[in-house]
Design a protein around this motif. Structure first.
Motif, PDB file in Angstrom:
ATOM      1  N   VAL A   1       9.071  12.729  -2.718  1.00  0.00           N
ATOM      2  CA  VAL A   1       9.615  12.714  -4.078  1.00  0.00           C
ATOM      3  C   VAL A   1       9.469  11.313  -4.671  1.00  0.00           C
ATOM      4  CG1 VAL A   1      11.955  12.205  -3.242  1.00  0.00           C
ATOM      5  CG2 VAL A   1      11.651  13.252  -5.479  1.00  0.00           C
ATOM      6  N   PHE A   2       9.462  10.287  -3.818  1.00  0.00           N
ATOM      7  CA  PHE A   2       9.341   8.912  -4.288  1.00  0.00           C
ATOM      8  C   PHE A   2       7.883   8.481  -4.457  1.00  0.00           C
ATOM      9  CE2 PHE A   2      13.473   8.856  -1.985  1.00  0.00           C
ATOM     10  CZ  PHE A   2      14.287   8.594  -3.082  1.00  0.00           C
ATOM     11  N   SER A   3       6.941   9.265  -3.963  1.00  0.00           N
ATOM     12  CA  SER A   3       5.529   8.919  -4.159  1.00  0.00           C
ATOM     13  C   SER A   3       4.939   9.602  -5.379  1.00  0.00           C
ATOM     14  CB  SER A   3       4.707   9.288  -2.913  1.00  0.00           C
ATOM     15  OG  SER A   3       4.626  10.696  -2.750  1.00  0.00           O
ATOM     16  N   ALA A   4       5.750  10.411  -6.069  1.00  0.00           N
ATOM     17  CA  ALA A   4       5.280  11.056  -7.293  1.00  0.00           C
ATOM     18  C   ALA A   4       4.839   9.988  -8.283  1.00  0.00           C
ATOM     19  CB  ALA A   4       6.394  11.913  -7.895  1.00  0.00           C
ATOM     20  N   GLY A   5       3.671  10.162  -8.843  1.00  0.00           N
ATOM     21  CA  GLY A   5       3.139   9.198  -9.792  1.00  0.00           C
ATOM     22  C   GLY A   5       2.054   8.316  -9.211  1.00  0.00           C
ATOM     23  N   LEU A   6       1.792   8.422  -7.895  1.00  0.00           N
ATOM     24  CA  LEU A   6       0.730   7.600  -7.300  1.00  0.00           C
ATOM     25  C   LEU A   6      -0.645   7.918  -7.880  1.00  0.00           C
ATOM     26  CD1 LEU A   6       1.532   7.225  -3.476  1.00  0.00           C
ATOM     27  CD2 LEU A   6       1.332   5.418  -5.192  1.00  0.00           C
ATOM     28  N   GLU A   7      -0.756   9.074  -8.537  1.00  0.00           N
ATOM     29  CA  GLU A   7      -2.048   9.395  -9.175  1.00  0.00           C
ATOM     30  C   GLU A   7      -2.355   8.423 -10.316  1.00  0.00           C
ATOM     31  OE1 GLU A   7       1.162  11.997 -11.077  1.00  0.00           O
ATOM     32  OE2 GLU A   7       0.599  11.354  -9.043  1.00  0.00           O
ATOM     33  N   TYR A   8      -1.336   7.711 -10.815  1.00  0.00           N
ATOM     34  CA  TYR A   8      -1.560   6.707 -11.860  1.00  0.00           C
ATOM     35  C   TYR A   8      -2.003   5.367 -11.273  1.00  0.00           C
ATOM     36  CZ  TYR A   8       0.954   9.723 -15.196  1.00  0.00           C
ATOM     37  OH  TYR A   8       1.352  10.755 -15.996  1.00  0.00           O
ATOM     38  N   ALA A   9      -1.809   5.172  -9.982  1.00  0.00           N
ATOM     39  CA  ALA A   9      -2.022   3.856  -9.371  1.00  0.00           C
ATOM     40  C   ALA A   9      -3.495   3.555  -9.156  1.00  0.00           C
ATOM     41  CB  ALA A   9      -1.286   3.778  -8.036  1.00  0.00           C
ATOM     42  N   ASP A  10      -3.845   2.278  -9.351  1.00  0.00           N
ATOM     43  CA  ASP A  10      -5.195   1.800  -9.025  1.00  0.00           C
ATOM     44  C   ASP A  10      -5.268   1.316  -7.583  1.00  0.00           C
ATOM     45  OD1 ASP A  10      -6.722   1.761 -11.730  1.00  0.00           O
ATOM     46  OD2 ASP A  10      -4.793   0.851 -12.196  1.00  0.00           O
ATOM     47  N   SER A  11      -4.128   0.938  -7.017  1.00  0.00           N
ATOM     48  CA  SER A  11      -4.093   0.494  -5.618  1.00  0.00           C
ATOM     49  C   SER A  11      -2.695   0.714  -5.059  1.00  0.00           C
ATOM     50  CB  SER A  11      -4.492  -0.982  -5.498  1.00  0.00           C
ATOM     51  OG  SER A  11      -3.716  -1.804  -6.350  1.00  0.00           O
ATOM     52  N   PHE A  12      -2.643   0.790  -3.722  1.00  0.00           N
ATOM     53  CA  PHE A  12      -1.385   1.053  -3.017  1.00  0.00           C
ATOM     54  C   PHE A  12      -1.454   0.393  -1.651  1.00  0.00           C
ATOM     55  CE2 PHE A  12       0.756   3.792   0.197  1.00  0.00           C
ATOM     56  CZ  PHE A  12       2.066   3.640  -0.231  1.00  0.00           C
ATOM     57  N   ASN A  13      -0.337  -0.222  -1.241  1.00  0.00           N
ATOM     58  CA  ASN A  13      -0.314  -0.805   0.104  1.00  0.00           C
ATOM     59  C   ASN A  13       0.959  -0.434   0.849  1.00  0.00           C
ATOM     60  OD1 ASN A  13       1.005  -3.238  -1.599  1.00  0.00           O
ATOM     61  ND2 ASN A  13       1.669  -3.436   0.530  1.00  0.00           N
ATOM     62  N   THR A  14       0.836  -0.347   2.159  1.00  0.00           N
ATOM     63  CA  THR A  14       1.994  -0.174   3.036  1.00  0.00           C
ATOM     64  C   THR A  14       1.661  -0.791   4.385  1.00  0.00           C
ATOM     65  OG1 THR A  14       3.657   1.396   3.833  1.00  0.00           O
ATOM     66  CG2 THR A  14       1.366   2.089   4.003  1.00  0.00           C
ATOM     67  N   ASN A  15       2.713  -1.171   5.131  1.00  0.00           N
ATOM     68  CA  ASN A  15       2.522  -1.902   6.382  1.00  0.00           C
ATOM     69  C   ASN A  15       2.849  -1.042   7.598  1.00  0.00           C
ATOM     70  OD1 ASN A  15       2.177  -4.024   4.624  1.00  0.00           O
ATOM     71  ND2 ASN A  15       3.631  -5.378   5.611  1.00  0.00           N
ATOM     72  N   PRO A  16       1.845  -0.626   8.366  1.00  0.00           N
ATOM     73  CA  PRO A  16       2.170   0.029   9.645  1.00  0.00           C
ATOM     74  C   PRO A  16       2.896  -0.911  10.591  1.00  0.00           C
ATOM     75  CG  PRO A  16      -0.195  -0.414   9.479  1.00  0.00           C
ATOM     76  CD  PRO A  16       0.397  -0.709   8.139  1.00  0.00           C
ATOM     77  N   ASN A  17       2.783  -2.243  10.359  1.00  0.00           N
ATOM     78  CA  ASN A  17       3.509  -3.185  11.216  1.00  0.00           C
ATOM     79  C   ASN A  17       4.973  -3.334  10.801  1.00  0.00           C
ATOM     80  OD1 ASN A  17       1.659  -5.542   9.459  1.00  0.00           O
ATOM     81  ND2 ASN A  17       3.873  -5.660   9.389  1.00  0.00           N
ATOM     82  N   LYS A  18       5.440  -2.488   9.879  1.00  0.00           N
ATOM     83  CA  LYS A  18       6.865  -2.458   9.565  1.00  0.00           C
ATOM     84  C   LYS A  18       7.507  -1.163  10.060  1.00  0.00           C
ATOM     85  CE  LYS A  18       7.760  -5.602   5.719  1.00  0.00           C
ATOM     86  NZ  LYS A  18       6.501  -6.311   5.552  1.00  0.00           N
ATOM     87  N   LEU A  19       6.958  -0.035   9.690  1.00  0.00           N
ATOM     88  CA  LEU A  19       7.654   1.226   9.988  1.00  0.00           C
ATOM     89  C   LEU A  19       6.744   2.251  10.658  1.00  0.00           C
ATOM     90  CD1 LEU A  19      10.526   2.367   9.613  1.00  0.00           C
ATOM     91  CD2 LEU A  19       9.785   3.366   7.460  1.00  0.00           C
ATOM     92  N   LEU A  20       5.681   1.788  11.292  1.00  0.00           N
ATOM     93  CA  LEU A  20       4.796   2.745  11.959  1.00  0.00           C
ATOM     94  C   LEU A  20       4.402   2.261  13.353  1.00  0.00           C
ATOM     95  CD1 LEU A  20       4.136   5.408  10.508  1.00  0.00           C
ATOM     96  CD2 LEU A  20       1.775   4.635  10.334  1.00  0.00           C
ATOM     97  N   LEU A  21       5.289   1.473  13.973  1.00  0.00           N
ATOM     98  CA  LEU A  21       5.194   1.132  15.396  1.00  0.00           C
ATOM     99  C   LEU A  21       3.892   0.438  15.775  1.00  0.00           C
ATOM    100  CD1 LEU A  21       6.771   4.414  16.859  1.00  0.00           C
ATOM    101  CD2 LEU A  21       7.841   2.157  16.653  1.00  0.00           C
ATOM    102  N   THR A  22       3.308  -0.274  14.814  1.00  0.00           N
ATOM    103  CA  THR A  22       2.075  -1.021  15.061  1.00  0.00           C
ATOM    104  C   THR A  22       2.368  -2.507  14.900  1.00  0.00           C
ATOM    105  OG1 THR A  22       0.808   0.819  14.153  1.00  0.00           O
ATOM    106  CG2 THR A  22      -0.336  -1.288  14.377  1.00  0.00           C
ATOM    107  N   ASN A  23       2.022  -3.304  15.906  1.00  0.00           N
ATOM    108  CA  ASN A  23       2.421  -4.709  15.863  1.00  0.00           C
ATOM    109  C   ASN A  23       1.615  -5.507  14.840  1.00  0.00           C
ATOM    110  OD1 ASN A  23       0.328  -4.266  17.986  1.00  0.00           O
ATOM    111  ND2 ASN A  23       0.387  -6.481  18.122  1.00  0.00           N
ATOM    112  N   PHE A  24       2.247  -6.567  14.383  1.00  0.00           N
ATOM    113  CA  PHE A  24       1.641  -7.462  13.400  1.00  0.00           C
ATOM    114  C   PHE A  24       0.376  -8.091  13.983  1.00  0.00           C
ATOM    115  CE2 PHE A  24       1.300 -11.504  11.134  1.00  0.00           C
ATOM    116  CZ  PHE A  24       1.501 -11.106   9.825  1.00  0.00           C
ATOM    117  N   ASP A  25      -0.709  -8.291  13.159  1.00  0.00           N
ATOM    118  CA  ASP A  25      -0.715  -8.061  11.737  1.00  0.00           C
ATOM    119  C   ASP A  25      -1.517  -6.794  11.408  1.00  0.00           C
ATOM    120  OD1 ASP A  25      -3.242  -8.989  12.380  1.00  0.00           O
ATOM    121  OD2 ASP A  25      -3.351 -10.512  10.850  1.00  0.00           O
ATOM    122  N   ALA A  26      -0.992  -6.038  10.459  1.00  0.00           N
ATOM    123  CA  ALA A  26      -1.673  -4.822  10.011  1.00  0.00           C
ATOM    124  C   ALA A  26      -1.009  -4.345   8.726  1.00  0.00           C
ATOM    125  CB  ALA A  26      -1.608  -3.729  11.086  1.00  0.00           C
ATOM    126  N   SER A  27      -1.740  -4.449   7.632  1.00  0.00           N
ATOM    127  CA  SER A  27      -1.252  -3.971   6.343  1.00  0.00           C
ATOM    128  C   SER A  27      -2.369  -3.181   5.683  1.00  0.00           C
ATOM    129  CB  SER A  27      -0.826  -5.147   5.463  1.00  0.00           C
ATOM    130  OG  SER A  27      -0.197  -4.687   4.289  1.00  0.00           O
TER     131      SER A  27
END
Length: 587
Positions: free
Chosen positions: A287-313
Motif C-alpha cells: 500500500v506504501f509503494s503505490a505511485g512507484l509508476e511515477y518514479a524515475d528511480s528507486f533505491n533500497t538497502n538489502p544491507n538494512k532489512l534483507l540480511l545482507t551485510n554492508f555494503d549493498a544498496s
C-alpha cells in the motif's frame, strides 16, 4: 601466509565468528570508552617484521573488540538494522577470495550477469513496476548494486541534472555549468541528509519542504514551491520522496507527489526506500509503494532489512540510457568487443566494483522469499508489541505511526528528562538506542534490529527502560497535555506498580554533564545556531542540537563581560539595551 596456514587460521576465524554470534549477549552492546582509547594500546608505527597471526587474533579480541558496537546484538535498538547473516558472510568471503574487479562484462562476466539476474529477482520480489525490470517486455530500465543509499541518491541526482541541462542546452554550445544556478531540487524536512550532501556535491539548490504531523512531505507545499520557483525563472529538476524516513519511519505519498512532478517535464522523481523499501516484499506493505509508476528511480538497502551485510544498496532506474549518458566515460583501455554485455561502471560513480551480487544471491537462495518475509514480519510484530507496552504506561507516549520495526517514544515530560533517560540507557552498555527530532520533540528511537529477536528481548528492554525512568520521573512532572490516546481499555496508569525487572536491575552509573550529552546524542549550542539547523536535513546519527540553559547563561555572561570592557573603553555595544530587553531576547 601459505595455504596450510590459511586453512588453519581460516577455520579458527570461522569458529570465532560462530562463537561470537552464539555468545554475543554476554557482551555489552556498546562501549563506554573515551575517544583515543586505541591509540594508547597500539604502536605508533607498523611492524617492520612479520608477526604471528595468532598474536594478531589475540590483539583483535583484547584491543579491538572492546571498542566495537555490536550491531547484531539482541539489545541493539539503535539506527536501523545492519543486515547480516551467515549466508551473506560466506558469499562475501568467496567474493573476497575471487578478488575480481567487475567494472565491465569483460573483466568478470559472471559478476556482471549475476548482478543483472539478482537485481531482476529483487525487483520482482518487491513488486516494483515492470519498467524497472530489465528483462520485462518493452522495458528500458534496470538496476545496479551501489555502495550505499547516499550513492544511490547522488547517482540519481547527477543523472537528473544531466538530463535537465541537456534539455535546457538544446543545440547550443554553452558549457553545462552555465545552467547550474537555475537548477533546484526538493526534499521533505524528514528526508535523509544524503540528499543535502548530494545537492552540495552537484552544485545545485535544495528547497526543504515541511512535513505534516505524521512526518510525511506536505504535497500542497511542494506544489506551491515548484510553482513559485518556476515563476522566479528557476528549473525544478529533482524531487526526493521517502518511504521510511530516518526520524520516524514515515511514508511519503508517492502517488500525489508523482502527480505534481508529472506536471513539470524537467523533474526527475527519486524514491528513497533505504530501510522500508525492503518491506515491499510483503504484499500487505505494498500500500506504501503505490505511485512507484511515477518514479524515475528507486533505491533500497538489502544491507538494512534483507540480511545482507554492508555494503549493498540497490538502485533501479526507469531508463538506463539516462544513467549511461550521464556517467559514461569510455577510454580505449576499457573497451571490449562484447557489446551486448552490461558494463556496470556506467551505472555508478566508481570504476572498480566488488562482486556484491554474490552475497545477495546466497541470501535469496538460502532463505527464499518466504523466509525473508517471515523475518520482516517478526520485526513488525515485535515493534507492535513494544508500542503496546509503551501506550499502556501513561507516563510515556508514542510519537510516530508504527508500520515497520521502529517505535519513537518518550516520557511525557520536557526534553531534558528524556535526554537523561537515553543517556542512562546507553551509558549502562546493556542497551543501545538513538534519538530523533520528530514533530519538534526529542524522541528515543527503538528499532528492532536483531535477526533472531524474540518477545523476551522486547519485554526485558521495556523493563529496564522503566527502571531507568522511575528515578528520573521522581523529580519531574508529567505533561498532562500530552496524554496519548490508548488503543485498549485496560491501561496501566502511572500510579500502578511497575512490573519486576527481568534478571538484574540496570546499574545506574553517575553521569557527568559531558557524558550525559554524549550518551543522549545531544550537543549544546547557542540559540542562533539552533535556529539555523532548520536549514539542514538530519541523518539520524549526528548529535541533536539543543539550546542548553547553561550555554545560554555562559553566552550572556560573556556578552556582559565584553560590554563591561567596552564601557571601560567608552565604546559600549549594549549600553542602550535594558535588562527587560535582554530577558525577552532569551525567551
Amino acid at each position: 601466509m601459505n595455504v596450510e596456514e590459511f586453512r588453519k587460521y581460516g577455520k579458527e576465524v570461522i569458529d570465532y565468528i560462530c562463537q561470537y554470534g552464539t555468545n554475543i549477549e554476554e557482551r555489552d552492546v556498546a562501549p563506554t570508552l573515551d575517544p583515543g582509547y586505541l591509540k594508547k594500546l597500539l604502536p605508533a608505527d607498523a611492524p617492520q617484521s612479520p608477526e604471528s597471526f595468532k598474536d594478531v587474533l589475540e590483539d583483535f579480541e583484547q584491543k579491538i573488540m572492546p571498542g566495537v558496537v555490536h550491531w547484531n546484538h539482541p539489545k541493539f535498538f539503535a539506527y536501523f538494522p545492519s543486515g547480516n547473516s551467515f549466508p551473506s558472510v560466506l558469499g562475501d568471503m568467496l567474493s573476497s577470495a575471487i578478488g575480481s574487479i567487475g567494472f565491465s562484462w569483460a573483466s568478470c562476466p559472471a559478476a556482471a550477469e549475476l548482478e543483472t539476474i539478482v537485481m531482476n529477482w529483487y525487483a520482482k520480489a518487491l513488486g516494483l513496476p515492470k519498467a524497472f525490470v530489465s528483462d520485462a517486455p518493452g522495458s528500458t530500465g534496470g538496476g545496479a548494486l551501489q555502495g550505499s543509499a547516499s550513492e544511490c541518491v547522488l547517482v540519481s541526482l547527477i543523472t537528473a541534472r544531466a538530463r535537465a541541462i541537456s534539455e535546457l542546452k538544446g543545440q547550443t554550445s554553452v558549457h553545462d555549468s552555465v545552467f547550474l544556478p537555475s537548477l533546484i531540487a526538493y526534499a521533505s524536512r524528514e528526508a535523509h541528509s544524503s540528499v543535502e550532501k548530494a545537492t552540495k556535491m552537484a552544485l545545485v539548490k535544495l528547497r526543504i519542504i515541511d512535513a505534516d504531523e505524521h512526518g510525511r512531505m506536505r504535497v500542497d507545499l511542494l506544489r506551491q514551491a515548484i510553482q513559485n520557483d518556476v515563476n522566479a525563472g528557476l528549473t525544478p529538476f529533482f524531487v526526493v520522496a521517502t518511504v521510511g524516513t530516518t526520524g520516524g519511519c514515515a511514508f511519503d505519498d508517492i502517488t500525489e507527489i508523482g502527480k505534481v512532478c508529472r506536471q513539470v517535464s524537467s523533474i526527475w522523481l527519486h524514491v528513497d526506500g533505504a530501510y522500508a523499501g525492503n518491506s515491499f516484499i510483503l504484499p500487505e506493505m505494498r500500500v506504501f509503494s503505490a505511485g512507484l509508476e511515477y518514479a524515475d528511480s528507486f533505491n533500497t538497502n538489502p544491507n538494512k532489512l534483507l540480511l545482507t551485510n554492508f555494503d549493498a544498496s540497490a538502485l533501479w532506474v526507469r531508463d538506463v540510457m539516462n544513467l549511461k549518458s550521464a556517467l559514461n566515460v569510455n577510454p580505449l583501455y576499457l573497451r571490449h568487443e562484447h557489446l551486448s554485455g552490461v558494463d556496470y561502471r556506467h551505472y555508478g560513480i566508481p570504476l572498480s566494483r566488488r562482486f556484491r551480487a554474490l552475497k545477495l544471491w546466497f541470501v535469496f537462495r538460502t532463505y527464499g522469499i518466504r523466509g525473508l518475509q517471515e523475518y520482516i514480519r517478526n520485526h513488525m510484530a515485535l515493534a507492535k508489541k513494544f508500542e503496546m507496552l509503551v501506550r499502556k504506561d501513561e507516563r510515556f507516549e508514542v510519537r510516530n505511526d508504527v508500520h515497520l520495526g521502529l517505535v519513537c517514544f518518550r516520557m511525557r515530560t520536557g526534553d531534558e528528562p528524556n535526554h537523561m533517560l537515553l543517556a542512562q540507557i546507553n551509558h549502562s552498555g546493556k542497551m543501545h538506542m538513538t534519538p530523533a527530532k520528530f514533530n519538534g520533540r526529542y524522541v528515543i528511537r527503538f528499532c528492532v534490529t536483531y535477526e533472531h529477536a524474540t518477545e523476551k528481548d522486547i519485554l526485558d528492554a521495556w523493563s529496564q527502560i522503566k527502571c531507568f525512568a522511575e528515578e528520573i520521573l521522581r523529580d519531574h512532572q508529567l505533561e498532562s497535555s500530552s496524554v496519548p490516546t490508548t488503543p485498549e481499555g485496560s491501561e496501566r496508569t502511572s500510579s500502578e506498580p511497575m512490573a519486576p525487572v527481568a534478571g538484574k536491575p540496570p546499574i545506574k552509573k553517575k553521569l557527568t554533564r559531558t557524558k550525559s550529552l554524549r550518551f543522549s546524542f545531544t550537543r549544546s549550542i547557542s540559540r542562533e545556531q539552533y535556529q539555523s539547523q532548520s536549514e539542514h536535513l538530519m541523518d539520524g546519527c549526528t548529535p541533536i542540537l539543543v539550546v542548553d540553559p547553561k550555554t545560554l547563561q555562559e553566552n550572556f555572561q560573556k556578552a556582559a563581560d565584553d560590554n563591561e570592557r567596552s564601557n571601560s573603553n567608552g565604546n559600549s555595544k549594549l549600553k542602550d539595551i535594558s535588562d527587560v530587553d535582554t530577558d525577552e531576547a532569551s525567551n
